[in-house]
Design a protein around this motif. Sequence first.
Motif, PDB file in Angstrom:
ATOM      1  N   GLU A   1      -2.019  12.975  39.656  1.00  0.00           N
ATOM      2  CA  GLU A   1      -2.846  12.178  38.755  1.00  0.00           C
ATOM      3  C   GLU A   1      -2.790  12.753  37.340  1.00  0.00           C
TER       4      GLU A   1
ATOM      5  N   ALA B   1      -6.215  20.130  42.261  1.00  0.00           N
ATOM      6  CA  ALA B   1      -6.095  18.922  43.079  1.00  0.00           C
ATOM      7  C   ALA B   1      -5.476  17.779  42.293  1.00  0.00           C
ATOM      8  N   THR B   2      -5.787  17.701  41.000  1.00  0.00           N
ATOM      9  CA  THR B   2      -5.210  16.648  40.159  1.00  0.00           C
ATOM     10  C   THR B   2      -3.686  16.759  40.131  1.00  0.00           C
TER      11      THR B   2
ATOM     12  N   LEU C   1      -2.067  15.763  43.503  1.00  0.00           N
ATOM     13  CA  LEU C   1      -2.083  14.320  43.736  1.00  0.00           C
ATOM     14  C   LEU C   1      -1.227  13.550  42.737  1.00  0.00           C
TER      15      LEU C   1
ATOM     16  N   CYS D   1      -7.418  23.774  48.312  1.00  0.00           N
ATOM     17  CA  CYS D   1      -6.260  24.346  47.612  1.00  0.00           C
ATOM     18  C   CYS D   1      -6.194  25.852  47.864  1.00  0.00           C
TER      19      CYS D   1
ATOM     20  N   VAL E   1     -10.687  12.556  39.994  1.00  0.00           N
ATOM     21  CA  VAL E   1     -10.411  13.305  41.222  1.00  0.00           C
ATOM     22  C   VAL E   1     -11.681  14.025  41.679  1.00  0.00           C
TER      23      VAL E   1
ATOM     24  N   ILE F   1      -9.966  18.163  48.266  1.00  0.00           N
ATOM     25  CA  ILE F   1      -8.659  18.717  48.607  1.00  0.00           C
ATOM     26  C   ILE F   1      -8.752  20.241  48.664  1.00  0.00           C
TER      27      ILE F   1
END
Length: 576
Positions: A110, A104-105, A108, A123, A116, A121
Amino acid sequence: MEDLLADTYRNRVPYELLQNSDDAGSTTITITELDGGAWSWANNGRSFTTADAEALCRSASSTKRRGGDSIGYRGIGFKSLAAIASHIDVQSADVAFTFDRSIATGLLGEQSPSIVPLIRIPCEIRSTAKIDGAVFTIFGRLGAEASLDAIDPVSLLFLRHVGRVDISTPARDVTISVGRDGSNVTLHDDAGAAHFGLLRHGTATVAVPLDPHAQSLTGLRGRLACGLPLDDEPGLPVAVSGDLLTDPSRTHAVVGDESTQQVLSDAAAAIAIELTTPEAPLFQRLWELVLEGEDLRSHLVSSHPTVSGALLTALQRVMKTLPKNFAYSPLPLTAGDVTRIFPKGAPAALYTKKNQPSARALKAVLGLDTLEVEQLVDGPLVAQLSDELIAQLGAHLGEMARGYGRQLTTAEQRIVDMSPGTQSCSPQLIAQSSAAAAGRGEIPQTAEPLADIVSRWRTAEVATMEYLNCRGWLLEDVSGQNVGYDLSGNNPAGEPVRIEVKKVDHMDARFAMTNNEMSLMLTSPGSYLLAVLVGDGRYVKLMLVDPSDEGLPKERVCRRWDWEFTDWARFATVVE
């Protein structure tokens, strides 16, 4: 927010998953420990809908509503997995996806995974072979205890759908199951079967343990549940469940909340109705549990609102309004005596010898009338009484004559003559000598040795009363009235006193005072005394202690919040 929820729910992860599984209509749950610290949690409930999947990805979002056919409704239970998981694989129907903070990082854009959320999110969304229910695979987080096999059997007691939980680890295979049959529930675990009877009233369900294994699961103080167990105790050896409000951690009920009060009041009403209905199926068993449990008075004197205090206050209130066809007896009764004296039915456990102290304490708490045992000697019923009761009646009436100067009727004297008895200071002699001694400050010449008096009496209270009365005091035994002390009257100087009697084996022994007794002592310093009978036989001593003495050492013990006196002998005066 996720970190806060994870920390708050850390110890309830299995229960949150169990709750979600039951809300999904699951009947079977399979928990498996996998390699590498991972766990699989599978249920056979309904498959996820789009709304369900979206709710998982949002904070405080749920497709369930409070008061409906579900236990959870806040939409945060699944987030408790953030406390133990590095990533989670979810599969339901023919779709699978993963919650993974690292992936997710990257999605996004990030730089740091620490900002996070884990469960936000979805995935690696993919199609899979279709399955019933849902499967969660939880991969443990470094440094976190990811165990999911700590399932309390009581967790299944009030669930609507789950009937079986299979747990498989390298160390053991365990199955917990439950059978529901209208007004009965049976739990099965590796220790055997535990049977419960159910009471329902309004918003509350009460599970009454019917055997030792069931009783071991509820404990002396019982279990409170909001579908699933909480850490609160109702104060009775039963389990109580209802749609009450819990704190954010889902471990304690909010006692002051209206819905919680309603559940506890309804539970109290269910218990009270059963306790006053001899033909009810759980009448005898419930009385056994209440009498063998803790002293209910200790729960009613708490300085702050508690679940047990609220439930027992409601129980006390309802019990005092319901008619009862039986009464407390100051003398133990045989089963035959109970049937003859209370033909409409009575709880057998209330009249056994071993339960006499508990019965005396419950008399005031539950609003029981007292059987006037003296009236049993008049009329045709006396001929049907057991030999044991006749003997006890004779001893009781003899005490009344000797201790209180009561003039016995012909029928009462006949009962006394039928019973093996012993002589004591006569009522007239006690009254005359006590009055004279009070005026002169002397001990009457007729006073007997303490050892002789103690050897005659069954109770320390009566022995202490007679011993002091023969030495210028004017006391009466009020131990059966549940007033917080045992003897009441005047000392040789004519001053009013109240005396609580304690019995110990030696001067180094400890004894305890309840909160009720301590409260009375603190409101009446100087006029409230402790009479301590020390030892037995020819060396027995009676010692008086003023418990309000500030130098007297005592400890507050959390066993039941009694006050325990330690080095009391240094502050006591021997009564010669």
